[in-house]
Design a protein around this motif. Structure first.
Motif, PDB file in Angstrom:
ATOM      1  N   LYS A  18       0.767  -1.095   0.010  1.00 57.11           N
ATOM      2  CA  LYS A  18      -0.222   0.222   0.079  1.00 57.11           C
ATOM      3  C   LYS A  18       0.849   1.309   0.057  1.00 57.11           C
ATOM      4  N   GLY A  19       2.241   1.195   0.077  1.00 60.49           N
ATOM      5  CA  GLY A  19       2.985   2.274   0.082  1.00 60.49           C
ATOM      6  C   GLY A  19       2.736   3.180   1.636  1.00 60.49           C
ATOM      7  N   ILE A  20       2.361   2.329   2.660  1.00 63.16           N
ATOM      8  CA  ILE A  20       2.281   2.982   3.830  1.00 63.16           C
ATOM      9  C   ILE A  20       3.552   2.963   4.604  1.00 63.16           C
ATOM     10  N   ARG A  21       4.093   4.113   5.046  1.00 61.78           N
ATOM     11  CA  ARG A  21       4.992   4.305   5.837  1.00 61.78           C
ATOM     12  C   ARG A  21       5.064   3.699   7.036  1.00 61.78           C
ATOM     13  N   LYS A  22       6.152   2.896   7.855  1.00 64.34           N
ATOM     14  CA  LYS A  22       6.051   2.114   9.073  1.00 64.34           C
ATOM     15  C   LYS A  22       5.749   3.133  10.178  1.00 64.34           C
ATOM     16  N   GLU A  23       6.383   4.499  10.151  1.00 66.80           N
ATOM     17  CA  GLU A  23       6.229   5.303  11.096  1.00 66.80           C
ATOM     18  C   GLU A  23       4.903   5.824  11.158  1.00 66.80           C
ATOM     19  N   SER A  24       4.224   5.835   9.935  1.00 67.42           N
ATOM     20  CA  SER A  24       2.952   6.113  10.090  1.00 67.42           C
ATOM     21  C   SER A  24       2.024   5.143  10.762  1.00 67.42           C
ATOM     22  N   PHE A  25       2.248   3.917  10.291  1.00 63.68           N
ATOM     23  CA  PHE A  25       1.645   2.756  10.965  1.00 63.68           C
ATOM     24  C   PHE A  25       1.517   2.831  12.469  1.00 63.68           C
ATOM     25  N   TYR A  26       3.163   2.886  12.987  1.00 63.72           N
ATOM     26  CA  TYR A  26       3.204   2.954  14.333  1.00 63.72           C
ATOM     27  C   TYR A  26       2.480   4.239  15.133  1.00 63.72           C
ATOM     28  N   ARG A  27       2.378   5.199  14.477  1.00 68.39           N
ATOM     29  CA  ARG A  27       1.870   6.357  15.088  1.00 68.39           C
ATOM     30  C   ARG A  27       0.471   6.184  15.075  1.00 68.39           C
ATOM     31  N   GLU A  28      -0.324   5.820  14.026  1.00 67.80           N
ATOM     32  CA  GLU A  28      -1.504   5.700  13.865  1.00 67.80           C
ATOM     33  C   GLU A  28      -2.124   4.324  14.808  1.00 67.80           C
ATOM     34  N   THR A  29      -1.504   3.349  14.844  1.00 64.99           N
ATOM     35  CA  THR A  29      -2.030   2.194  15.814  1.00 64.99           C
ATOM     36  C   THR A  29      -1.426   2.415  17.209  1.00 64.99           C
ATOM     37  N   GLY A  30      -0.601   3.346  17.519  1.00 67.27           N
ATOM     38  CA  GLY A  30      -0.031   3.450  18.848  1.00 67.27           C
ATOM     39  C   GLY A  30       0.943   2.292  19.097  1.00 67.27           C
ATOM     40  N   MET A  31       1.519   1.511  18.180  1.00 73.31           N
ATOM     41  CA  MET A  31       2.152   0.249  18.608  1.00 73.31           C
ATOM     42  C   MET A  31       3.705   0.831  18.411  1.00 73.31           C
ATOM     43  N   SER A  32       4.603  -0.102  19.156  1.00 72.84           N
ATOM     44  CA  SER A  32       5.757   0.377  19.109  1.00 72.84           C
ATOM     45  C   SER A  32       6.818  -0.382  17.838  1.00 72.84           C
ATOM     46  N   ALA A  33       7.784   0.226  17.412  1.00 73.60           N
ATOM     47  CA  ALA A  33       8.346  -0.334  15.949  1.00 73.60           C
ATOM     48  C   ALA A  33       9.159  -1.599  16.755  1.00 73.60           C
ATOM     49  N   SER A  34       9.543  -1.772  17.713  1.00 76.53           N
ATOM     50  CA  SER A  34      10.204  -2.947  18.312  1.00 76.53           C
ATOM     51  C   SER A  34       9.435  -4.137  18.071  1.00 76.53           C
ATOM     52  N   ASN A  35       8.160  -4.150  18.152  1.00 76.65           N
ATOM     53  CA  ASN A  35       7.236  -5.299  18.119  1.00 76.65           C
ATOM     54  C   ASN A  35       7.152  -5.663  16.618  1.00 76.65           C
ATOM     55  N   PHE A  36       7.983  -5.165  15.783  1.00 81.67           N
ATOM     56  CA  PHE A  36       8.002  -5.563  14.305  1.00 81.67           C
ATOM     57  C   PHE A  36       9.238  -5.623  13.738  1.00 81.67           C
ATOM     58  N   LYS A  37      10.190  -5.681  14.791  1.00 76.82           N
ATOM     59  CA  LYS A  37      11.894  -6.087  14.447  1.00 76.82           C
ATOM     60  C   LYS A  37      12.340  -7.053  15.066  1.00 76.82           C
ATOM     61  N   GLY A  38      13.575  -7.691  14.689  1.00 77.64           N
ATOM     62  CA  GLY A  38      14.066  -8.787  15.337  1.00 77.64           C
ATOM     63  C   GLY A  38      13.101  -9.880  15.670  1.00 77.64           C
ATOM     64  N   ALA A  39      13.467 -10.164  17.052  1.00 78.76           N
ATOM     65  CA  ALA A  39      12.759 -11.171  17.650  1.00 78.76           C
ATOM     66  C   ALA A  39      11.356 -10.648  17.971  1.00 78.76           C
ATOM     67  N   GLY A  40      10.815  -9.469  18.179  1.00 75.48           N
ATOM     68  CA  GLY A  40       9.730  -9.199  18.060  1.00 75.48           C
ATOM     69  C   GLY A  40       8.766  -9.603  16.921  1.00 75.48           C
ATOM     70  N   LEU A  41       9.525  -9.518  15.693  1.00 75.31           N
ATOM     71  CA  LEU A  41       8.635  -9.878  14.436  1.00 75.31           C
ATOM     72  C   LEU A  41       8.200 -11.195  14.628  1.00 75.31           C
ATOM     73  N   LYS A  42       8.901 -12.101  15.244  1.00 74.59           N
ATOM     74  CA  LYS A  42       8.297 -13.542  15.082  1.00 74.59           C
ATOM     75  C   LYS A  42       7.365 -13.881  16.433  1.00 74.59           C
ATOM     76  N   SER A  43       7.130 -12.972  17.381  1.00 77.32           N
ATOM     77  CA  SER A  43       6.184 -13.152  18.467  1.00 77.32           C
ATOM     78  C   SER A  43       4.798 -12.792  18.125  1.00 77.32           C
ATOM     79  N   ASP A  44       3.768 -13.405  18.820  1.00 77.45           N
ATOM     80  CA  ASP A  44       2.602 -13.244  18.515  1.00 77.45           C
ATOM     81  C   ASP A  44       2.081 -11.953  18.764  1.00 77.45           C
ATOM     82  N   LEU A  45       0.872 -11.717  18.150  1.00 73.98           N
ATOM     83  CA  LEU A  45       0.402 -10.234  18.067  1.00 73.98           C
ATOM     84  C   LEU A  45      -0.941 -10.443  18.768  1.00 73.98           C
ATOM     85  N   GLY A  46      -1.131  -9.793  19.724  1.00 75.30           N
ATOM     86  CA  GLY A  46      -2.362  -9.956  20.772  1.00 75.30           C
ATOM     87  C   GLY A  46      -3.326  -9.493  19.669  1.00 75.30           C
ATOM     88  N   ILE A  47      -4.752 -10.316  20.196  1.00 70.28           N
ATOM     89  CA  ILE A  47      -5.948  -9.934  19.649  1.00 70.28           C
ATOM     90  C   ILE A  47      -6.230  -8.401  19.635  1.00 70.28           C
TER      91      ILE A  47
END
Length: 163
Positions: A18-47
């Motif tokens: 979609k061409g959506i910048r990750k920074e925009s995604f983190y800001r709009e959803t209130g999520m941390s970038a660390s959830n989507f990097k390294g080991a955090g990328l392989k962890s489950d995402l809560g409902i």
């Protein structure tokens, strides 16, 4: 892209498509970038976070099977017109929300300034009241001294007439 195995990876894939910048995604959803990097990328995402993402990107509601299970194909063209309208509504809501936050911050700053100025005025009024009382007291003392001086001048004048 290699085989996408987690919901987080599929979300990142969606953002890329979609061409959506990750920074925009983190800001709009209130999520941390660390959830989507390294080991955090392989962890489950809560409902709760999945729901938050679906609220921000409602287009993904049409692709839940792909998002949750990783089965099927992400075909964004089938709902493109609906998606564009939904995205514009979301953007409008985000702009309005941002505007409301800015107005709220501005009003809070104005109130803080008003409150500070109000306290300053009260302090100045208090100081002026104290000064007025001191002035009145000084005037009363000065009047008493002047009366004593006049009485002595009159007494001296009377004494010099008699002498």
């Amino acid at each position: 892209m290699d085989k996408i195995t987690t919901i987080k990876e599929r979300i990142l894939f969606y953002l890329e498509i979609k061409g959506i910048r990750k920074e925009s995604f983190y800001r709009e959803t209130g999520m941390s970038a660390s959830n989507f990097k390294g080991a955090g990328l392989k962890s489950d995402l809560g409902i709760d976070k999945v729901v938050r993402i679906l609220n921000v990107y409602p287009e993904l509601n049409n692709h839940l099977h792909w998002l949750v299970k990783g089965e099927g194909v992400l075909d964004l063209n089938t709902h493109e017109k609906e998606s564009i309208i939904e995205q514009k509504e979301i953007q409008s809501d985000n702009i309005l929300s941002s505007f409301n936050e800015e107005i709220g911050d501005l009003l809070a700053n104005i109130y803080a300034q008003y409150n500070t100025q109000d306290k300053s005025l009260l302090f100045i009024q208090n100081q002026m009241s104290k000064m007025e009382k001191k002035l009145e007291s000084s005037i009363v003392k000065q009047s008493k001294y002047l009366e004593k001086i006049l009485a002595q001048v009159q007494e001296n004048a009377t004494d010099s007439k008699q002498a």
